[in-house]
Scaffold this motif. Structure first.
Motif, PDB file in Angstrom:
ATOM      1  N   UNK A   1       0.835  -1.201   0.000  1.00  0.00           N
ATOM      2  CA  UNK A   1       0.000   0.000   0.000  1.00  0.00           C
ATOM      3  C   UNK A   1       0.876   1.259   0.000  1.00  0.00           C
ATOM      4  N   UNK A   2       1.979   1.220   0.747  1.00  0.00           N
ATOM      5  CA  UNK A   2       2.908   2.347   0.768  1.00  0.00           C
ATOM      6  C   UNK A   2       3.481   2.588  -0.619  1.00  0.00           C
ATOM      7  N   UNK A   3       3.886   1.522  -1.293  1.00  0.00           N
ATOM      8  CA  UNK A   3       4.470   1.696  -2.618  1.00  0.00           C
ATOM      9  C   UNK A   3       3.430   2.167  -3.632  1.00  0.00           C
TER      10      UNK A   3
ATOM     11  N   UNK B   1      -0.737  10.261   8.809  1.00  0.00           N
ATOM     12  CA  UNK B   1       0.234  10.326   7.713  1.00  0.00           C
ATOM     13  C   UNK B   1       0.775   8.950   7.321  1.00  0.00           C
ATOM     14  N   UNK B   2       0.601   7.948   8.171  1.00  0.00           N
ATOM     15  CA  UNK B   2       1.050   6.587   7.878  1.00  0.00           C
ATOM     16  C   UNK B   2      -0.133   5.636   7.694  1.00  0.00           C
ATOM     17  N   UNK B   3      -1.229   6.151   7.187  1.00  0.00           N
ATOM     18  CA  UNK B   3      -2.456   5.366   7.056  1.00  0.00           C
ATOM     19  C   UNK B   3      -2.304   4.088   6.254  1.00  0.00           C
ATOM     20  N   UNK B   4      -1.384   4.067   5.303  1.00  0.00           N
ATOM     21  CA  UNK B   4      -1.216   2.858   4.493  1.00  0.00           C
ATOM     22  C   UNK B   4      -0.725   1.675   5.327  1.00  0.00           C
ATOM     23  N   UNK B   5      -0.119   1.968   6.476  1.00  0.00           N
ATOM     24  CA  UNK B   5       0.389   0.908   7.350  1.00  0.00           C
ATOM     25  C   UNK B   5      -0.604   0.515   8.442  1.00  0.00           C
ATOM     26  N   UNK B   6      -1.676   1.260   8.584  1.00  0.00           N
ATOM     27  CA  UNK B   6      -2.661   0.984   9.635  1.00  0.00           C
ATOM     28  C   UNK B   6      -3.796   0.166   9.041  1.00  0.00           C
ATOM     29  N   UNK B   7      -3.633  -1.134   9.105  1.00  0.00           N
ATOM     30  CA  UNK B   7      -4.544  -2.075   8.468  1.00  0.00           C
ATOM     31  C   UNK B   7      -5.633  -2.547   9.422  1.00  0.00           C
ATOM     32  N   UNK B   8      -6.733  -2.958   8.826  1.00  0.00           N
ATOM     33  CA  UNK B   8      -7.822  -3.580   9.578  1.00  0.00           C
ATOM     34  C   UNK B   8      -8.112  -4.942   8.959  1.00  0.00           C
TER      35      UNK B   8
ATOM     36  N   UNK C   1      12.753  -1.025   0.778  1.00  0.00           N
ATOM     37  CA  UNK C   1      11.582  -1.714   1.319  1.00  0.00           C
ATOM     38  C   UNK C   1      11.592  -3.206   1.014  1.00  0.00           C
ATOM     39  N   UNK C   2      12.262  -3.613  -0.061  1.00  0.00           N
ATOM     40  CA  UNK C   2      12.393  -5.048  -0.304  1.00  0.00           C
ATOM     41  C   UNK C   2      13.247  -5.702   0.776  1.00  0.00           C
ATOM     42  N   UNK C   3      14.207  -4.968   1.326  1.00  0.00           N
ATOM     43  CA  UNK C   3      14.961  -5.478   2.468  1.00  0.00           C
ATOM     44  C   UNK C   3      14.059  -5.676   3.672  1.00  0.00           C
ATOM     45  N   UNK C   4      13.163  -4.712   3.905  1.00  0.00           N
ATOM     46  CA  UNK C   4      12.182  -4.878   4.987  1.00  0.00           C
ATOM     47  C   UNK C   4      11.309  -6.101   4.715  1.00  0.00           C
ATOM     48  N   UNK C   5      10.867  -6.236   3.459  1.00  0.00           N
ATOM     49  CA  UNK C   5       9.990  -7.352   3.088  1.00  0.00           C
ATOM     50  C   UNK C   5      10.680  -8.696   3.323  1.00  0.00           C
ATOM     51  N   UNK C   6      11.983  -8.775   3.049  1.00  0.00           N
ATOM     52  CA  UNK C   6      12.734 -10.008   3.310  1.00  0.00           C
ATOM     53  C   UNK C   6      12.597 -10.421   4.773  1.00  0.00           C
ATOM     54  N   UNK C   7      12.802  -9.472   5.652  1.00  0.00           N
ATOM     55  CA  UNK C   7      12.764  -9.773   7.084  1.00  0.00           C
ATOM     56  C   UNK C   7      11.353 -10.121   7.556  1.00  0.00           C
ATOM     57  N   UNK C   8      10.363  -9.398   7.059  1.00  0.00           N
ATOM     58  CA  UNK C   8       8.982  -9.690   7.455  1.00  0.00           C
ATOM     59  C   UNK C   8       8.588 -11.082   6.976  1.00  0.00           C
ATOM     60  N   UNK C   9       8.899 -11.394   5.723  1.00  0.00           N
ATOM     61  CA  UNK C   9       8.542 -12.704   5.181  1.00  0.00           C
ATOM     62  C   UNK C   9       9.235 -13.818   5.960  1.00  0.00           C
TER      63      UNK C   9
END
Length: 170
Positions: A58-60, A87-94, A153-161
């Motif tokens: 969503x951020x991207x 301002x960070x609404x894309x990260x606040x998921x429901x 952000x792909x580095x972040x995605x690596x760690x999350x995955x």
């Protein structure tokens, strides 16, 4: 479905190379999200962070929209997910937020970005401005920034995955 990821050309002209690297990183983020449920895609990296794979997508979508629509083409349809209050609404998921919706929105913004960029040469300056400066940006700068943004952000995605299911990879 497996996202096809193409290695950027090693001997192409500059524009083809920049577009190739940008697409490579877009495809990398999509691959990091494959095979997961909506609940897994909404799983935060580590408390108290709200960083999730779906949030990154969503951020991207917001970043694609901001740089290629608002800045490059001076077409400002407004934000997708964030507000002045959040301002960070894309990260606040429901629980109502789905991968299908996030992915479709992201892909639509990528297609619009491609259409806008096609109308500019690398040295052409943007018609709009960012919230950071009143100076215009060249398309070359925007491409380079977008590659950096996705790579980070792909580095972040690596760690999350890896946290979600142990999957690692490139």
């Amino acid at each position: 479905m497996t996202t096809q990821r193409s290695e950027p050309a090693q001997n192409a002209d500059e524009r083809t190379m920049l577009e190739g690297w940008l697409d490579y990183h877009r495809q990398t983020l999509a691959r990091k999200c494959e095979g997961l449920t909506d609940a897994q895609l909404r799983t935060a990296s580590v408390e108290p962070s709200a960083l999730t794979l779906m949030g990154l997508v969503r951020h991207m979508a917001e970043v694609e929209r901001g740089w290629f629509r608002k800045v490059l083409a001076d077409d400002d349809p407004g934000p997708l997910y964030h507000t002045e209050e959040d301002r960070d609404g894309e990260f606040h998921l429901t629980e109502a937020d789905t991968w299908a919706q996030a992915h479709a929105t992201w892909q639509a913004e990528i297609e619009i970005a491609r259409r806008h960029a096609a109308g500019f040469a690398l040295d052409d300056l943007s018609k709009g401005r960012s919230r950071f400066t009143e100076e215009p940006f060249s398309l070359r700068w925007i491409y380079t920034h977008m590659i950096e943004e996705y790579a980070r952000h792909n580095g972040h995605a690596d760690l999350i995955r890896e946290r979600i299911d142990g999957a690692t990879g490139d």
